[in-house]
Write an enzyme that holds these catalytic residues in place. Structure first.
Site, short mmCIF file in Angstrom:
data_model
loop_
_atom_site.label_atom_id
_atom_site.label_comp_id
_atom_site.label_asym_id
_atom_site.label_seq_id
_atom_site.Cartn_x
_atom_site.Cartn_y
_atom_site.Cartn_z
N TYR A 136 37.72 54.90 47.84
CA TYR A 136 37.65 53.45 48.09
C TYR A 136 37.77 53.15 49.59
O TYR A 136 37.05 52.31 50.11
CB TYR A 136 38.74 52.71 47.31
N ARG A 143 30.82 50.24 54.16
CA ARG A 143 30.44 48.83 54.01
C ARG A 143 30.69 48.08 55.32
O ARG A 143 29.83 47.34 55.80
CB ARG A 143 31.24 48.19 52.88
N TYR A 195 44.18 42.63 55.67
CA TYR A 195 45.20 43.57 55.18
C TYR A 195 45.66 44.48 56.32
O TYR A 195 44.85 44.90 57.15
CB TYR A 195 44.61 44.48 54.09
N ARG A 208 38.09 35.74 48.52
CA ARG A 208 38.73 35.71 47.20
C ARG A 208 37.87 34.96 46.18
O ARG A 208 37.97 35.23 44.99
CB ARG A 208 40.10 35.05 47.29
N GLU A 317 42.59 44.05 36.63
CA GLU A 317 41.94 43.13 37.57
C GLU A 317 41.10 42.14 36.77
O GLU A 317 40.51 42.49 35.76
CB GLU A 317 41.07 43.93 38.54
C1 3EB Z 1 42.58 43.49 46.15
O1 3EB Z 1 42.98 42.35 45.95
C2 3EB Z 1 42.01 44.21 44.97
O2 3EB Z 1 36.66 45.87 48.16
O3 3EB Z 1 35.19 44.43 47.47
C3 3EB Z 1 39.15 43.29 44.71
C4 3EB Z 1 37.90 42.72 44.86
C5 3EB Z 1 39.50 44.40 45.43
C6 3EB Z 1 36.96 43.27 45.74
C7 3EB Z 1 36.31 44.94 47.43
C8 3EB Z 1 38.55 44.95 46.31
C9 3EB Z 1 37.30 44.39 46.46
O4 3EB Z 1 42.66 44.03 47.27
C10 3EB Z 1 40.85 45.06 45.29
#
Ligand code: 3EB
Length: 340
Positions: A136, A143, A195, A208, A317
Protein backbone atom coordinates in the site's frame (compact mmCIF):
# COMPACT_ATOMS: atom_id res chain seq x y z
CA UNK A 1 -25.11 31.70 1.44
CA UNK A 2 -23.92 31.12 -2.10
CA UNK A 3 -24.94 27.78 -3.50
CA UNK A 4 -22.40 27.25 -6.22
CA UNK A 5 -19.33 25.57 -4.76
CA UNK A 6 -19.54 22.35 -6.73
CA UNK A 7 -19.76 22.84 -10.42
CA UNK A 8 -19.52 19.32 -11.79
CA UNK A 9 -22.95 18.17 -12.73
CA UNK A 10 -24.76 16.19 -15.31
CA UNK A 11 -28.38 16.51 -16.31
CA UNK A 12 -29.21 13.30 -14.50
CA UNK A 13 -26.58 10.96 -13.15
CA UNK A 14 -28.38 8.12 -11.38
CA UNK A 15 -26.79 5.57 -9.08
CA UNK A 16 -29.06 2.60 -8.45
CA UNK A 17 -29.00 -1.02 -7.43
CA UNK A 18 -31.67 -2.03 -9.95
CA UNK A 19 -31.76 -1.65 -13.70
CA UNK A 20 -33.15 1.67 -14.92
CA UNK A 21 -33.87 3.01 -18.37
CA UNK A 22 -30.60 4.95 -18.27
CA UNK A 23 -27.51 4.48 -20.38
CA UNK A 24 -24.75 2.64 -18.50
CA UNK A 25 -21.72 4.79 -17.74
CA UNK A 26 -20.16 2.55 -15.09
CA UNK A 27 -21.52 -0.66 -13.59
CA UNK A 28 -20.13 -2.69 -10.71
CA UNK A 29 -20.77 -6.41 -10.54
CA UNK A 30 -20.18 -6.94 -6.86
CA UNK A 31 -21.67 -10.40 -6.69
CA UNK A 32 -23.42 -11.68 -9.79
CA UNK A 33 -21.48 -11.71 -12.99
CA UNK A 34 -22.80 -9.15 -15.45
CA UNK A 35 -23.14 -8.96 -19.17
CA UNK A 36 -23.00 -5.20 -19.66
CA UNK A 37 -20.09 -3.82 -21.63
CA UNK A 38 -19.55 -0.99 -19.19
CA UNK A 39 -19.50 -3.12 -16.05
CA UNK A 40 -16.53 -4.08 -13.92
CA UNK A 41 -15.80 -6.52 -11.13
CA UNK A 42 -13.81 -5.70 -8.04
CA UNK A 43 -12.00 -9.03 -7.66
CA UNK A 44 -13.43 -9.27 -4.13
CA UNK A 45 -15.82 -11.86 -2.72
CA UNK A 46 -19.40 -10.67 -2.15
CA UNK A 47 -20.49 -11.62 1.36
CA UNK A 48 -24.15 -10.60 1.29
CA UNK A 49 -26.50 -7.68 1.54
CA UNK A 50 -29.20 -5.99 -0.53
CA UNK A 51 -27.51 -5.50 -3.86
CA UNK A 52 -25.01 -7.25 -6.10
CA UNK A 53 -24.86 -4.58 -8.78
CA UNK A 54 -24.44 -0.84 -8.89
CA UNK A 55 -25.57 1.01 -12.01
CA UNK A 56 -24.17 4.48 -12.66
CA UNK A 57 -26.27 5.71 -15.56
CA UNK A 58 -27.00 8.77 -17.67
CA UNK A 59 -30.10 9.55 -19.71
CA UNK A 60 -27.97 10.67 -22.65
CA UNK A 61 -26.28 8.35 -25.10
CA UNK A 62 -23.05 6.93 -23.74
CA UNK A 63 -20.16 6.26 -26.08
CA UNK A 64 -18.11 3.19 -25.19
CA UNK A 65 -14.57 2.39 -26.31
CA UNK A 66 -12.49 -0.69 -25.52
CA UNK A 67 -8.79 -0.11 -24.83
CA UNK A 68 -5.85 -2.51 -24.52
CA UNK A 69 -6.27 -2.80 -20.77
CA UNK A 70 -9.97 -2.04 -20.28
CA UNK A 71 -12.38 0.54 -21.66
CA UNK A 72 -13.65 4.05 -21.29
CA UNK A 73 -17.13 5.46 -21.69
CA UNK A 74 -18.46 8.98 -21.87
CA UNK A 75 -21.72 10.84 -22.12
CA UNK A 76 -22.83 14.34 -21.23
CA UNK A 77 -20.48 15.81 -18.67
CA UNK A 78 -19.04 12.57 -17.37
CA UNK A 79 -16.49 9.95 -18.35
CA UNK A 80 -15.67 6.58 -16.81
CA UNK A 81 -12.38 4.71 -17.20
CA UNK A 82 -11.68 1.08 -16.31
CA UNK A 83 -8.17 -0.38 -16.36
CA UNK A 84 -6.83 -3.76 -15.22
CA UNK A 85 -3.27 -5.05 -15.43
CA UNK A 86 -1.52 -8.16 -14.14
CA UNK A 87 0.03 -7.50 -10.75
CA UNK A 88 1.70 -10.06 -8.52
CA UNK A 89 1.71 -9.57 -4.76
CA UNK A 90 5.43 -10.36 -4.65
CA UNK A 91 6.21 -7.39 -6.89
CA UNK A 92 6.71 -3.75 -6.07
CA UNK A 93 3.51 -1.96 -7.18
CA UNK A 94 5.15 1.47 -7.39
CA UNK A 95 6.01 1.38 -11.13
CA UNK A 96 2.62 -0.10 -12.03
CA UNK A 97 0.68 2.46 -9.98
CA UNK A 98 2.73 5.22 -11.57
CA UNK A 99 2.12 3.90 -15.11
CA UNK A 100 -1.62 3.35 -14.57
CA UNK A 101 -2.18 6.79 -13.06
CA UNK A 102 -0.10 8.51 -15.74
CA UNK A 103 -2.16 6.70 -18.36
CA UNK A 104 -5.43 7.53 -16.59
CA UNK A 105 -4.57 11.23 -16.37
CA UNK A 106 -3.61 11.31 -20.06
CA UNK A 107 -6.87 9.63 -21.07
CA UNK A 108 -9.21 11.94 -19.19
CA UNK A 109 -7.31 15.05 -20.25
CA UNK A 110 -7.22 14.04 -23.92
CA UNK A 111 -10.97 13.41 -23.88
CA UNK A 112 -11.76 16.76 -22.22
CA UNK A 113 -12.84 15.38 -18.83
CA UNK A 114 -9.86 16.50 -16.74
CA UNK A 115 -11.54 16.67 -13.33
CA UNK A 116 -11.42 13.53 -11.18
CA UNK A 117 -14.61 12.88 -9.23
CA UNK A 118 -14.20 9.33 -7.87
CA UNK A 119 -11.42 6.70 -8.03
CA UNK A 120 -11.39 3.03 -6.95
CA UNK A 121 -8.20 0.98 -6.56
CA UNK A 122 -8.29 -2.79 -6.00
CA UNK A 123 -4.84 -4.32 -5.74
CA UNK A 124 -3.58 -7.68 -4.56
CA UNK A 125 -1.80 -8.14 -1.24
CA UNK A 126 -2.18 -4.53 -0.12
CA UNK A 127 -0.62 -5.26 3.31
CA UNK A 128 2.22 -7.49 2.02
CA UNK A 129 5.76 -6.26 2.67
CA UNK A 130 7.37 -4.93 5.84
CA UNK A 131 7.52 -1.29 6.93
CA UNK A 132 7.80 1.12 4.04
CA UNK A 133 8.00 -1.84 1.62
CA UNK A 134 4.34 -2.55 2.31
CA UNK A 135 2.52 -2.66 -1.00
CA UNK A 136 0.00 0.00 0.00
CA UNK A 137 2.79 2.42 0.87
CA UNK A 138 4.59 1.66 -2.41
CA UNK A 139 1.30 2.17 -4.27
CA UNK A 140 0.95 5.60 -2.63
CA UNK A 141 4.42 6.56 -3.87
CA UNK A 142 3.63 5.51 -7.45
CA UNK A 143 0.27 7.28 -7.45
CA UNK A 144 1.84 10.37 -5.86
CA UNK A 145 4.62 10.48 -8.43
CA UNK A 146 2.13 10.41 -11.33
CA UNK A 147 -0.02 13.13 -9.76
CA UNK A 148 3.01 15.34 -9.07
CA UNK A 149 4.30 14.92 -12.65
CA UNK A 150 0.87 15.95 -13.94
CA UNK A 151 0.80 19.01 -11.67
CA UNK A 152 -2.14 17.68 -9.66
CA UNK A 153 -2.35 18.89 -6.10
CA UNK A 154 -3.22 16.26 -3.45
CA UNK A 155 -5.67 18.62 -1.78
CA UNK A 156 -7.59 18.91 -5.05
CA UNK A 157 -7.99 15.15 -5.45
CA UNK A 158 -11.31 13.37 -5.38
CA UNK A 159 -12.93 10.71 -3.21
CA UNK A 160 -11.26 7.30 -3.46
CA UNK A 161 -11.16 3.73 -2.26
CA UNK A 162 -8.04 1.51 -2.00
CA UNK A 163 -8.75 -2.09 -1.03
CA UNK A 164 -6.67 -5.28 -1.14
CA UNK A 165 -7.82 -8.29 -3.13
CA UNK A 166 -6.63 -11.88 -3.41
CA UNK A 167 -6.28 -11.97 -7.18
CA UNK A 168 -3.31 -11.19 -9.43
CA UNK A 169 -4.62 -8.02 -11.02
CA UNK A 170 -4.55 -4.34 -10.25
CA UNK A 171 -7.91 -2.78 -11.08
CA UNK A 172 -8.26 0.98 -11.37
CA UNK A 173 -11.63 2.62 -12.05
CA UNK A 174 -12.36 6.32 -12.30
CA UNK A 175 -15.18 8.74 -12.85
CA UNK A 176 -14.10 12.10 -14.30
CA UNK A 177 -15.96 15.21 -15.32
CA UNK A 178 -15.67 18.28 -17.48
CA UNK A 179 -15.98 20.39 -14.34
CA UNK A 180 -14.71 19.77 -10.80
CA UNK A 181 -16.72 18.45 -7.89
CA UNK A 182 -16.43 19.85 -4.41
CA UNK A 183 -13.86 18.11 -2.17
CA UNK A 184 -15.19 17.52 1.34
CA UNK A 185 -12.94 16.87 4.35
CA UNK A 186 -13.95 15.40 7.71
CA UNK A 187 -13.44 17.63 10.78
CA UNK A 188 -12.93 14.46 12.87
CA UNK A 189 -9.96 13.38 10.73
CA UNK A 190 -6.68 14.84 9.55
CA UNK A 191 -6.88 15.00 5.74
CA UNK A 192 -5.29 11.84 4.32
CA UNK A 193 -2.89 13.97 2.28
CA UNK A 194 -1.60 15.49 5.55
CA UNK A 195 -0.98 12.20 7.42
CA UNK A 196 2.33 12.15 9.30
CA UNK A 197 5.24 10.15 7.85
CA UNK A 198 4.79 7.25 10.23
CA UNK A 199 2.02 5.91 7.98
CA UNK A 200 4.32 5.91 4.95
CA UNK A 201 6.77 8.13 3.09
CA UNK A 202 4.06 9.44 0.72
CA UNK A 203 0.67 10.48 2.08
CA UNK A 204 -2.40 9.01 0.41
CA UNK A 205 -3.84 11.44 -2.16
CA UNK A 206 -7.61 11.50 -1.84
CA UNK A 207 -10.47 13.61 -0.46
CA UNK A 208 -12.81 12.17 2.17
CA UNK A 209 -15.77 12.84 -0.16
CA UNK A 210 -16.67 14.60 -3.40
CA UNK A 211 -19.99 16.39 -3.83
CA UNK A 212 -21.61 16.80 -7.25
CA UNK A 213 -24.47 19.11 -8.14
CA UNK A 214 -26.94 17.26 -10.33
CA UNK A 215 -30.04 18.37 -12.17
CA UNK A 216 -33.35 19.14 -10.52
CA UNK A 217 -31.76 20.39 -7.33
CA UNK A 218 -30.25 17.02 -6.48
CA UNK A 219 -26.76 16.53 -5.11
CA UNK A 220 -24.71 13.35 -5.13
CA UNK A 221 -22.17 12.74 -2.41
CA UNK A 222 -19.41 10.28 -3.28
CA UNK A 223 -18.02 9.11 0.05
CA UNK A 224 -14.51 7.60 0.09
CA UNK A 225 -13.61 4.37 1.76
CA UNK A 226 -14.02 5.45 5.40
CA UNK A 227 -12.46 3.61 8.31
CA UNK A 228 -12.07 3.88 12.06
CA UNK A 229 -9.52 6.69 11.89
CA UNK A 230 -9.81 9.64 14.27
CA UNK A 231 -7.28 12.42 13.81
CA UNK A 232 -4.73 10.31 11.99
CA UNK A 233 -4.72 7.33 14.37
CA UNK A 234 -6.55 4.03 14.11
CA UNK A 235 -9.25 3.91 16.76
CA UNK A 236 -10.28 0.62 18.43
CA UNK A 237 -7.71 -1.79 16.98
CA UNK A 238 -8.94 -5.37 17.26
CA UNK A 239 -12.59 -4.43 17.89
CA UNK A 240 -14.57 -4.66 14.66
CA UNK A 241 -17.88 -3.42 16.11
CA UNK A 242 -16.28 -0.39 17.74
CA UNK A 243 -14.52 0.24 14.40
CA UNK A 244 -17.73 0.07 12.40
CA UNK A 245 -19.38 2.51 14.83
CA UNK A 246 -16.46 4.93 14.45
CA UNK A 247 -16.44 4.58 10.66
CA UNK A 248 -20.21 5.19 10.59
CA UNK A 249 -19.76 8.33 12.71
CA UNK A 250 -17.16 9.49 10.17
CA UNK A 251 -19.59 8.88 7.30
CA UNK A 252 -22.30 10.87 9.09
CA UNK A 253 -19.83 13.70 9.75
CA UNK A 254 -19.10 13.88 6.00
CA UNK A 255 -22.79 14.04 5.11
CA UNK A 256 -23.21 16.73 7.74
CA UNK A 257 -20.37 18.87 6.36
CA UNK A 258 -21.54 18.41 2.76
CA UNK A 259 -25.16 19.26 3.61
CA UNK A 260 -24.03 22.41 5.41
CA UNK A 261 -21.75 23.52 2.59
CA UNK A 262 -24.55 22.92 0.09
CA UNK A 263 -27.12 24.56 2.37
CA UNK A 264 -29.19 21.38 2.18
CA UNK A 265 -31.60 20.72 5.08
CA UNK A 266 -32.68 17.02 4.86
CA UNK A 267 -31.40 13.84 6.44
CA UNK A 268 -27.86 13.60 7.72
CA UNK A 269 -27.72 9.79 7.73
CA UNK A 270 -27.33 7.21 4.99
CA UNK A 271 -30.79 5.84 4.20
CA UNK A 272 -33.00 4.84 1.28
CA UNK A 273 -31.22 7.25 -1.09
CA UNK A 274 -27.82 5.68 -0.36
CA UNK A 275 -25.89 2.66 -1.60
CA UNK A 276 -23.36 1.58 0.99
CA UNK A 277 -20.50 -0.84 0.40
CA UNK A 278 -18.83 -2.40 3.40
CA UNK A 279 -15.40 -4.01 3.13
CA UNK A 280 -14.50 -6.40 5.95
CA UNK A 281 -11.15 -8.09 6.41
CA UNK A 282 -12.64 -11.23 8.01
CA UNK A 283 -15.69 -12.79 6.32
CA UNK A 284 -17.00 -13.89 9.75
CA UNK A 285 -17.30 -10.21 10.75
CA UNK A 286 -19.87 -9.44 8.06
CA UNK A 287 -23.07 -10.64 9.86
CA UNK A 288 -22.49 -8.62 13.07
CA UNK A 289 -21.28 -5.59 11.11
CA UNK A 290 -24.31 -5.78 8.82
CA UNK A 291 -26.71 -6.03 11.78
CA UNK A 292 -25.02 -3.07 13.47
CA UNK A 293 -25.33 -0.83 10.42
CA UNK A 294 -28.96 -1.80 9.75
CA UNK A 295 -29.88 -0.80 13.29
CA UNK A 296 -28.10 2.52 12.93
CA UNK A 297 -29.27 3.37 9.39
CA UNK A 298 -32.82 2.06 8.87
CA UNK A 299 -33.76 1.51 5.24
CA UNK A 300 -30.17 1.65 4.00
CA UNK A 301 -29.05 -0.72 1.25
CA UNK A 302 -25.81 -2.54 2.02
CA UNK A 303 -23.39 -4.77 0.15
CA UNK A 304 -20.64 -6.62 2.03
CA UNK A 305 -17.31 -7.51 0.39
CA UNK A 306 -14.21 -9.31 1.68
CA UNK A 307 -11.21 -7.04 1.31
CA UNK A 308 -8.00 -5.98 3.04
CA UNK A 309 -7.97 -2.45 4.40
CA UNK A 310 -4.84 -0.37 3.85
CA UNK A 311 -3.69 -0.43 7.49
CA UNK A 312 -3.25 -3.82 9.11
CA UNK A 313 -5.11 -2.78 12.25
CA UNK A 314 -8.21 -1.70 10.32
CA UNK A 315 -10.87 -4.41 10.11
CA UNK A 316 -13.68 -2.63 8.27
CA UNK A 317 -14.20 0.21 5.81
CA UNK A 318 -17.41 1.85 4.53
CA UNK A 319 -17.93 3.70 1.25
CA UNK A 320 -21.14 5.19 -0.06
CA UNK A 321 -23.09 6.95 -2.71
CA UNK A 322 -25.48 9.27 -0.91
CA UNK A 323 -28.16 11.19 -2.77
CA UNK A 324 -29.30 14.53 -1.35
CA UNK A 325 -32.77 14.96 -2.75
CA UNK A 326 -34.12 18.34 -3.84
CA UNK A 327 -35.94 20.44 -1.32
CA UNK A 328 -39.18 21.96 -2.63
CA UNK A 329 -38.21 25.65 -2.47
CA UNK A 330 -34.74 24.95 -3.91
CA UNK A 331 -35.90 23.00 -6.96
CA UNK A 332 -36.11 25.98 -9.30
CA UNK A 333 -32.82 27.40 -8.16
CA UNK A 334 -30.78 24.49 -9.45
CA UNK A 335 -32.65 23.70 -12.62
CA UNK A 336 -31.57 24.64 -16.08
CA UNK A 337 -28.34 26.08 -17.43
CA UNK A 338 -26.60 28.76 -15.48
CA UNK A 339 -28.75 28.03 -12.49
CA UNK A 340 -26.08 28.80 -9.94
C1 3EB B 1 -7.77 5.93 5.65
O1 3EB B 1 -8.66 6.62 6.13
C2 3EB B 1 -8.16 4.58 5.14
O2 3EB B 1 -5.30 5.49 -0.56
O3 3EB B 1 -6.95 6.01 -1.88
C3 3EB B 1 -9.29 5.00 2.38
C4 3EB B 1 -9.71 5.49 1.15
C5 3EB B 1 -7.97 4.71 2.60
C6 3EB B 1 -8.80 5.68 0.11
C7 3EB B 1 -6.50 5.64 -0.78
C8 3EB B 1 -7.06 4.91 1.54
C9 3EB B 1 -7.48 5.39 0.32
O4 3EB B 1 -6.58 6.33 5.59
C10 3EB B 1 -7.48 4.17 3.91
Amino acid sequence: MTRSPCTARDPALEVTAGVTGGQPLLGFNLGARGLQRTAVGTGLIWLGGDFEREHWTLPSVVEHMPTGDGWWARGGELMSVAMARPDCRDDDPEPLAHALYRNLIERVRAAGFPEFLRIWNFLPGINDGAGDRERYRRFCIGRGRALAEAGLDDAAMCAATAIGSDEDRFRLFALAGRRPGLAIENPRQVPAWAYPQRYGPRSPAFARATALALSGGRFGLLISGTASVVGHATAHPGDVLAQVDEAATNVEALIDVAADRLDHPGSRHPGPTSLVRVYVRQPADWPPVEARLRRRWPGVRLAGLRGDICRRDLLVEIEAWHGLEPVADQRNQNEGPGSY
